[in-house]
Design a protein around this motif. Structure first.
Motif, PDB file in Angstrom:
ATOM      1  N   LYS A   3       0.813  -1.220   0.000  1.00 36.70           N
ATOM      2  CA  LYS A   3       0.000   0.000   0.000  1.00 36.70           C
ATOM      3  C   LYS A   3       0.847   1.271   0.000  1.00 36.70           C
ATOM      4  CE  LYS A   3      -4.276  -1.307  -0.316  1.00 36.70           C
ATOM      5  NZ  LYS A   3      -5.533  -1.506   0.341  1.00 36.70           N
ATOM      6  N   ARG A  30     -19.583  12.269 -15.914  1.00 37.19           N
ATOM      7  CA  ARG A  30     -19.574  12.743 -14.523  1.00 37.19           C
ATOM      8  C   ARG A  30     -20.816  13.608 -14.250  1.00 37.19           C
ATOM      9  NH1 ARG A  30     -14.500  11.811 -12.136  1.00 37.19           N
ATOM     10  NH2 ARG A  30     -12.788  11.544 -13.604  1.00 37.19           N
ATOM     11  N   ALA A  45     -11.981   7.615  -2.711  1.00 37.57           N
ATOM     12  CA  ALA A  45     -10.895   7.755  -3.681  1.00 37.57           C
ATOM     13  C   ALA A  45     -11.130   8.987  -4.557  1.00 37.57           C
ATOM     14  CB  ALA A  45     -10.774   6.483  -4.516  1.00 37.57           C
ATOM     15  N   VAL A  46     -11.242  10.117  -3.893  1.00 33.65           N
ATOM     16  CA  VAL A  46     -11.690  11.362  -4.555  1.00 33.65           C
ATOM     17  C   VAL A  46     -10.688  11.886  -5.583  1.00 33.65           C
ATOM     18  CG1 VAL A  46     -10.750  12.851  -2.726  1.00 33.65           C
ATOM     19  CG2 VAL A  46     -12.709  13.644  -4.042  1.00 33.65           C
ATOM     20  N   ASP A  65      -9.343   9.728   0.480  1.00 34.54           N
ATOM     21  CA  ASP A  65      -8.315   9.213  -0.436  1.00 34.54           C
ATOM     22  C   ASP A  65      -7.093   8.881   0.429  1.00 34.54           C
ATOM     23  OD1 ASP A  65      -7.979   9.648  -3.810  1.00 34.54           O
ATOM     24  OD2 ASP A  65      -6.192   9.091  -2.654  1.00 34.54           O
ATOM     25  N   SER A  67      -4.051   9.185  -0.711  1.00 35.93           N
ATOM     26  CA  SER A  67      -2.934  10.014  -1.183  1.00 35.93           C
ATOM     27  C   SER A  67      -3.103  11.463  -0.702  1.00 35.93           C
ATOM     28  CB  SER A  67      -2.888   9.969  -2.717  1.00 35.93           C
ATOM     29  OG  SER A  67      -2.259  11.114  -3.226  1.00 35.93           O
ATOM     30  N   SER A  90      -7.175   8.294   4.192  1.00 33.20           N
ATOM     31  CA  SER A  90      -7.261   6.914   4.686  1.00 33.20           C
ATOM     32  C   SER A  90      -7.382   5.931   3.527  1.00 33.20           C
ATOM     33  CB  SER A  90      -8.488   6.785   5.588  1.00 33.20           C
ATOM     34  OG  SER A  90      -8.677   5.442   5.961  1.00 33.20           O
ATOM     35  N   THR A 108     -15.778   7.055  -8.518  1.00 33.81           N
ATOM     36  CA  THR A 108     -15.486   7.128  -9.947  1.00 33.81           C
ATOM     37  C   THR A 108     -14.045   6.684 -10.168  1.00 33.81           C
ATOM     38  OG1 THR A 108     -14.916   9.496  -9.844  1.00 33.81           O
ATOM     39  CG2 THR A 108     -17.183   8.957 -10.418  1.00 33.81           C
TER      40      THR A 108
HETATM   41  C1  LIG Z   1      -7.789   6.529 -10.982  1.00 35.34           C
HETATM   42  S1  LIG Z   1      -7.783   7.691  -9.643  1.00 35.34           S
HETATM   43  C2  LIG Z   1      -9.453   8.308  -9.726  1.00 35.34           C
HETATM   44  C3  LIG Z   1      -9.619   9.609  -8.988  1.00 35.34           C
HETATM   45  C4  LIG Z   1     -11.030  10.203  -9.019  1.00 35.34           C
HETATM   46  N1  LIG Z   1     -11.992   9.366  -8.339  1.00 35.34           N
HETATM   47  C5  LIG Z   1     -11.484  10.504 -10.415  1.00 35.34           C
HETATM   48  O1  LIG Z   1     -12.570  10.075 -10.800  1.00 35.34           O
HETATM   49  O2  LIG Z   1     -10.752  11.200 -11.136  1.00 35.34           O
HETATM   50  C6  LIG Z   1      -7.799   6.607  -8.278  1.00 35.34           C
HETATM   51  C7  LIG Z   1      -7.754   7.312  -6.927  1.00 35.34           C
HETATM   52  O3  LIG Z   1      -8.015   6.345  -5.929  1.00 35.34           O
HETATM   53  C8  LIG Z   1      -7.140   6.537  -4.841  1.00 35.34           C
HETATM   54  N2  LIG Z   1      -7.064   5.219  -4.195  1.00 35.34           N
HETATM   55  C9  LIG Z   1      -6.730   4.038  -4.773  1.00 35.34           C
HETATM   56  N3  LIG Z   1      -6.833   3.036  -3.884  1.00 35.34           N
HETATM   57  C10 LIG Z   1      -7.259   3.597  -2.725  1.00 35.34           C
HETATM   58  C11 LIG Z   1      -7.559   3.072  -1.433  1.00 35.34           C
HETATM   59  N4  LIG Z   1      -7.430   1.767  -1.165  1.00 35.34           N
HETATM   60  N5  LIG Z   1      -7.993   3.924  -0.479  1.00 35.34           N
HETATM   61  C12 LIG Z   1      -8.113   5.260  -0.726  1.00 35.34           C
HETATM   62  N6  LIG Z   1      -7.837   5.819  -1.930  1.00 35.34           N
HETATM   63  C13 LIG Z   1      -7.421   4.989  -2.917  1.00 35.34           C
HETATM   64  C14 LIG Z   1      -5.856   7.042  -5.471  1.00 35.34           C
HETATM   65  O4  LIG Z   1      -5.039   7.747  -4.563  1.00 35.34           O
HETATM   66  C15 LIG Z   1      -6.415   7.943  -6.568  1.00 35.34           C
HETATM   67  O5  LIG Z   1      -6.631   9.250  -6.087  1.00 35.34           O
END
Ligand SMILES: C[S@@+](CC[C@H](N)C(=O)[O-])C[C@H]1O[C@@H](n2cnc3c(N)ncnc32)[C@H](O)[C@@H]1O
Length: 204
Positions: A3, A30, A45-46, A65, A67, A90, A108
Motif C-alpha cells: 500500500k 460525470r 478515492a476522490v 483518499d 494520497s 485513509s 469514480t
Molecule cells: C484513478 S484515480 C481516480 C480519482 C477520481 N476518483 C477521479 O474520478 O478522477 C484513483 C484514486 O483512488 C485513490 N485510491 C486508490 N486506492 C485507494 C484506497 N485503497 N484507499 C483510498 N484511496 C485509494 C488514489 O489515490 C487515486 O486518487
C-alpha cells in the motif's frame, strides 16, 4: 503491490489528475452521474476532485483518499466549486463508518485499484442508508474480444506504472456484490460503466 508504494505512485500522479480535472475529461459521464447525488455524500478515492464541479449545491461531501497529494488538489477543487466538503486521508479498504451513515456513496474510477473490490462494495452497502444510493463510474475489461485481449496483454505494465488493473470484469464484480442495480449505461466498447444502485441490506 504494497500500500505504501501504491500511495506514493498516486502521490506522483496528482498533477496529471489535476490537469485532467481542469480539462474536464469524462465531463458528460460525470455530469450525468454526480448530478444525481443528494444529502450526506461519501466520495471514496476522490483523487484531484474531478467530481466537485458537478455536485448539486446542497450536498455535504465527506471525501476520502489515501494520497495526501491528491487530497490537496481535491480541497482546491471543492473550494473553487463551492461544495461543502470534509477530507479524510485513509485507505478505503480499512476505514470504517457507522452503518447507514450516507444518503449517497460515489466512486469514480476507483475499483480498478482495490485489492478486494467486492468487499469495498459490501462496505458501501452497510454505510449507505437503506433508501440511499450508490453511484459508480468504473472502467474494466471490454466485452470486445480484440480490445479485451489487448487490455489483458498490457495489464501487468499498466499495473506497475499506473497502479490500477485494466482487465477487471466490473459487471461480474457488481453482480457478486450486495447492491441492487437500478440503471446501468456502458460506453467505449463496454470498458466504462455508469451505475445507479442502492444497497441490499442484510446481505453485506
Ligand atoms: C484513478 S484515480 C481516480 C480519482 C477520481 N476518483 C477521479 O474520478 O478522477 C484513483 C484514486 O483512488 C485513490 N485510491 C486508490 N486506492 C485507494 C484506497 N485503497 N484507499 C483510498 N484511496 C485509494 C488514489 O489515490 C487515486 O486518487
Amino acid at each position: 503491490m504494497d500500500k505504501e508504494k501504491l500511495v506514493r505512485k498516486f502521490d506522483h500522479q496528482s498533477k496529471i489528475y489535476e490537469t485532467r480535472r481542469k480539462k474536464q475529461s469524462e465531463r458528460k459521464w460525470r455530469e450525468k452521474l454526480i448530478g444525481s447525488a443528494k444529502g450526506n455524500v461519501l466520495e471514496v478515492a476522490v483523487g484531484a476532485g474531478a467530481n466537485f464541479y458537478f455536485y448539486p449545491k446542497d450536498v455535504d461531501v465527506t471525501a476520502v483518499d489515501f494520497s495526501g497529494a491528491m487530497l490537496s488538489k481535491a480541497k482546491e477543487s471543492a473550494t473553487a466549486s463551492n461544495v461543502r466538503a470534509t477530507f479524510i486521508q485513509s485507505d478505503i479498504e480499512s476505514i470504517s463508518f457507522p452503518d447507514n451513515s450516507f444518503d449517497t456513496i460515489v466512486s469514480t474510477l476507483s475499483f480498478c485499484g482495490y485489492e478486494y473490490p467486492v468487499k469495498v462494495l459490501e462496505s458501501f452497502s452497510r454505510w449507505c442508508k437503506p433508501d440511499g444510493q450508490i453511484l459508480l463510474m468504473e472502467h474494466g475489461l471490454s466485452s470486445n474480444r480484440l480490445i479485451g485481449s489487448t487490455q489483458k496483454i498490457i495489464e501487468p505494465i499498466f499495473l506497475r506504472v499506473v497502479g490500477c488493473h485494466l482487465d477487471r470484469n466490473m459487471i461480474h464484480i457488481f453482480q457478486q456484490s450486495p447492491i441492487h442495480i437500478h440503471h446501468m449505461e456502458h460506453y467505449k466498447f463496454n470498458t466504462v460503466h455508469l451505475v445507479w444502485a442502492s444497497p441490499k441490506k442484510g446481505e453485506a
